[in-house]
Design a protein around this motif. Structure first.
Motif, PDB file in Angstrom:
ATOM      1  N   THR A 103       0.832  -1.208   0.000  1.00  0.00           N
ATOM      2  CA  THR A 103       0.000   0.000   0.000  1.00  0.00           C
ATOM      3  C   THR A 103       0.866   1.257   0.000  1.00  0.00           C
ATOM      4  O   THR A 103       0.610   2.202  -0.764  1.00  0.00           O
ATOM      5  N   ALA A 104       1.900   1.282   0.829  1.00  0.00           N
ATOM      6  CA  ALA A 104       2.806   2.438   0.885  1.00  0.00           C
ATOM      7  C   ALA A 104       3.501   2.633  -0.463  1.00  0.00           C
ATOM      8  O   ALA A 104       3.651   3.772  -0.932  1.00  0.00           O
ATOM      9  N   HIS A 105       3.903   1.550  -1.097  1.00  0.00           N
ATOM     10  CA  HIS A 105       4.563   1.653  -2.399  1.00  0.00           C
ATOM     11  C   HIS A 105       3.615   2.247  -3.439  1.00  0.00           C
ATOM     12  O   HIS A 105       4.019   3.083  -4.249  1.00  0.00           O
ATOM     13  N   VAL A 106       2.365   1.815  -3.405  1.00  0.00           N
ATOM     14  CA  VAL A 106       1.378   2.362  -4.341  1.00  0.00           C
ATOM     15  C   VAL A 106       1.176   3.854  -4.081  1.00  0.00           C
ATOM     16  O   VAL A 106       1.233   4.683  -4.999  1.00  0.00           O
ATOM     17  N   LEU A 107       0.952   4.216  -2.807  1.00  0.00           N
ATOM     18  CA  LEU A 107       0.631   5.604  -2.462  1.00  0.00           C
ATOM     19  C   LEU A 107       1.806   6.563  -2.631  1.00  0.00           C
ATOM     20  O   LEU A 107       1.628   7.699  -3.085  1.00  0.00           O
ATOM     21  N   TYR A 108       3.007   6.120  -2.246  1.00  0.00           N
ATOM     22  CA  TYR A 108       4.147   7.037  -2.199  1.00  0.00           C
ATOM     23  C   TYR A 108       5.195   6.759  -3.269  1.00  0.00           C
ATOM     24  O   TYR A 108       6.158   7.514  -3.387  1.00  0.00           O
ATOM     25  N   GLY A 109       5.006   5.710  -4.060  1.00  0.00           N
ATOM     26  CA  GLY A 109       5.932   5.390  -5.135  1.00  0.00           C
ATOM     27  C   GLY A 109       5.257   5.434  -6.486  1.00  0.00           C
ATOM     28  O   GLY A 109       5.536   6.307  -7.307  1.00  0.00           O
ATOM     29  N   LEU A 110       4.329   4.510  -6.722  1.00  0.00           N
ATOM     30  CA  LEU A 110       3.719   4.393  -8.040  1.00  0.00           C
ATOM     31  C   LEU A 110       2.815   5.575  -8.411  1.00  0.00           C
ATOM     32  O   LEU A 110       2.917   6.101  -9.527  1.00  0.00           O
TER      33      LEU A 110
END
Length: 124
Positions: A103-110
């Motif tokens: 979830t963090a990768h989606v929100l703050y990366g992707l």
């Protein structure tokens, strides 16, 4: 209430072993394994995406799993998740940590990368 479903598996090291099948197990248990290698697996869940040049691709494949006769590791039910060609097994807390990381990768990366890509494309 019905009796638990059981199968008999012929093992190399313990002969015939009676295996109680959990209702979520969807695989057959072949003869000729060691007792500790008997594994239960549930229905696979996977994310999918259309990848240009490759078509529909599955990733983060996950399913319930258990080694009911494990000798040197946990006999608990866990969730196996395919990551980088491996299938580590997670307990509930570990699966929560994995979900939080995704979830963090989606929100703050992707999603920020997507926004940046859109901005660059609009400049053209």
């Amino acid at each position: 209430m019905s009796a638990p479903r059981t199968v008999i598996v012929q093992t190399l090291d313990h002969g015939p072993v009676v295996v109680v099948e959990p209702d979520w197990c969807v695989i057959e248990h072949p003869d000729g394994n060691h007792r500790s290698g008997i594994r239960h697996d549930g229905i696979e869940q996977a994310a999918t995406v259309d990848v240009p040049g490759h078509g529909r691709v599955s990733f983060l494949k996950a399913n319930l799993c258990q080694f009911p006769f494990a000798e040197y590791s946990s006999r608990d039910v866990k969730v196996a998740v395919e990551i980088d060609g491996e299938c580590p097994e997670f307990d509930s807390a570990g699966l929560g940590d994995l979900a939080a990381a995704i979830t963090a990768h989606v929100l703050y990366g992707l999603l920020p990368l997507r926004a940046r890509l859109q901005a660059l494309q609009e400049e053209l």
